[in-house]
Design an enzyme around this catalytic site. Structure first.
Site, short mmCIF file in Angstrom:
data_model
loop_
_atom_site.label_atom_id
_atom_site.label_comp_id
_atom_site.label_asym_id
_atom_site.label_seq_id
_atom_site.Cartn_x
_atom_site.Cartn_y
_atom_site.Cartn_z
CG LEU A 227 -1.94 -1.23 1.44
CD1 LEU A 227 -2.55 -0.92 2.57
CD2 LEU A 227 -3.08 -0.96 0.02
CG ASP A 228 0.49 4.50 -3.04
OD1 ASP A 228 1.28 3.58 -3.39
OD2 ASP A 228 -0.47 5.31 -3.45
CB CYS A 229 4.19 6.03 2.24
SG CYS A 229 4.67 6.51 4.00
NE ARG B 271 -1.85 9.27 -3.85
CZ ARG B 271 -0.55 9.31 -3.38
NH1 ARG B 271 0.16 8.24 -3.07
NH2 ARG B 271 -0.01 10.43 -3.21
#
Length: 222
Positions: free
Chosen positions: A68-70, A169
């Site tokens: 998962l993205d930070c 996003r």
């Protein structure tokens, strides 16, 4: 020669929170990842603190399956054996794994549901940005459904059918409704939102040992 990136290097300040284990057995560990913590170590020296290193300190045999993205929180699964890691990797690669996310978007999104089908690729001049790229981009598909809305923002459930970098996003940005708190794609919203308003709510896939369908969920923190 590429232009230098205009995106400032983010300050990495991972949260000092205990591991939130949603499920564990002999083959898998499922975690509710906090926002602001890398899944795996970054390239720079000050980015070694990450979810997999914290997890391996408590469960030495934990192995990475996906990321998962930070800045994204929510459900993430790790394997405990090489066999389980390979099986779960195939679940993601062949799109058998099913994921849903909840996000808060800028502005009022209409209508109540829809699909974004836009190919994505790296924006090499402005890394790590991704962009819609009809020529060289890889296929990317996201379903969206409105959960709640006001004149200022919209809460949606997002179902990605592909797993491209920054897919949700960039797809929401393409709709004209970027995710609130996004330092890359909506920096104008950072003053009012301390984190990216994106959470991996559910994950379903086949269990590597039994083959049964299993699903996991993490409560939305915003």
């Amino acid at each position: 020669m590429h232009k230098p990136s205009l995106i400032p290097d983010f300050a990495y300040d991972p949260p000092d929170t205990p591991l939130q284990i949603l499920h564990e057995d002999a083959a898998i560990i499922v975690i509710d990842k906090p926002a602001g913590l890398l899944t795996v170590p970054g390239k720079l020296e000050n980015r070694q603190d990450c979810l997999i290193s914290r997890l391996q300190a408590a469960r030495w045999n934990a192995l990475t399956v996906h990321r998962l993205d930070c800045d994204t929180s929510g459900v993430i699964i790790f394997a405990r054996t090489k066999q389980a890691q390979g099986f779960l990797g195939q679940e993601f690669e062949h799109r058998r794994a099913q994921k849903t996310y909840v996000a808060r978007l800028k502005g009022r999104l209409e209508p109540d549901s829809g699909t974004v089908d836009l190919p994505l690729g790296s924006d090499w001049d402005f890394r790590p940005r991704q962009k819609v790229d009809p020529v060289k981009g890889r296929p990317a598909v996201t379903d969206w459904q409105v959960l709640d809305r006001s004149d200022r923002e919209t809460r949606v459930r997002l179902t990605p059918h592909t797993g491209r970098s920054h897919q949700l996003r960039v797809h929401m940005l393409a709709l004209g409704h970027p995710i609130l708190g996004d330092q890359i794609y909506a920096p104008e919203t950072l003053a009012d939102h301390a984190r990216l308003m994106l959470h991996a709510e559910t994950l379903g896939l086949h269990h590597p040992t039994t083959g049964d369908w299993v699903s996991f969920a993490a409560p939305v923190p915003f």
